[in-house]
Design an enzyme around this catalytic site. Structure first.
Site, short mmCIF file in Angstrom:
data_model
loop_
_atom_site.label_atom_id
_atom_site.label_comp_id
_atom_site.label_asym_id
_atom_site.label_seq_id
_atom_site.Cartn_x
_atom_site.Cartn_y
_atom_site.Cartn_z
N GLY A 57 -8.49 18.88 18.37
CA GLY A 57 -9.70 18.23 17.57
C GLY A 57 -10.92 18.96 17.39
N HIS A 58 -11.79 18.63 16.86
CA HIS A 58 -13.36 19.12 16.63
C HIS A 58 -14.24 18.30 17.29
CE1 HIS A 58 -11.82 22.38 14.33
NE2 HIS A 58 -10.90 21.62 13.78
N ARG A 59 -15.43 18.70 17.90
CA ARG A 59 -16.59 18.01 18.25
C ARG A 59 -17.24 17.48 17.02
NH1 ARG A 59 -19.72 19.37 23.46
NH2 ARG A 59 -20.62 17.48 22.91
#
Length: 171
Positions: free
Chosen positions: A87-89
């Site tokens: 996922g992404h921050r």
């Protein structure tokens, strides 16, 4: 035989005798009797750990550039199944999410996916990071799995929820 039929035959043969062997040796580990459908795509293919007797459907997409995907024995997937371990921050104020690099990720941004075995993953299902799909569990077509799935359960929906158990408790 029509041109389209010849093309389909050629495509199947190309997948069986050229693409399948190349894909399987690219996995981190790969057991016996593993069949990969046409137009399979993987990012981080060396992070895929595959057991025995596995059928990955056509157009499956496995994205595991940092974490692993563990596929147990006797697993089958329908077409267009997606598994994404990362996922992404999105927790850094004042910075666009796209500007946050891989080196800035937290451990919880990339987590393994585990299919314990004897699983059936329906067409167009999506399994996201950190999920363990228990032994004998079924994921319905189109489900989006964001949480662990109990052994021998059947889950469906967006997000996926248990709809029933495959067997009675006595079985």
């Amino acid at each position: 035989m029509k041109v389209y039929d010849l093309f389909q035959l050629f495509s199947r043969l190309l997948n069986k005798f050229i693409m399948n062997p190349i894909i399987k040796v690219s996995f981190g580990t790969c057991g016996k009797d593993v069949v990969v459908g046409r137009r399979f795509r993987a990012y981080g293919i060396s992070n895929i750990v595959a057991g025995n007797d596995i059928g990955l459907g056509e157009e499956n997409l496995l994205m595991c550039t940092r974490a692993k995907i563990h596929i147990g024995d006797h697993v089958m997937t329908g077409p267009r199944v997606t598994m994404i371990t990362g996922g992404h921050r999105y927790d850094i104020k004042g910075r666009p999410m796209k500007s946050i690099g891989n080196d800035e990720k937290l451990p919880e941004n990339d987590l393994d996916i585990v299919l314990e075995g004897d699983n059936w993953i329906g067409a167009n299902a999506t399994i996201l990071k950190g999920v363990t799909v228990g032994q004998g569990a079924v994921i319905a077509a189109g489900a989006v799995v964001t949480k662990d799935v109990l052994p021998y359960s059947i889950v469906a929906g967006v997000p996926a929820k248990m709809i029933k158990m495959r067997f009675e408790e006595n079985d």
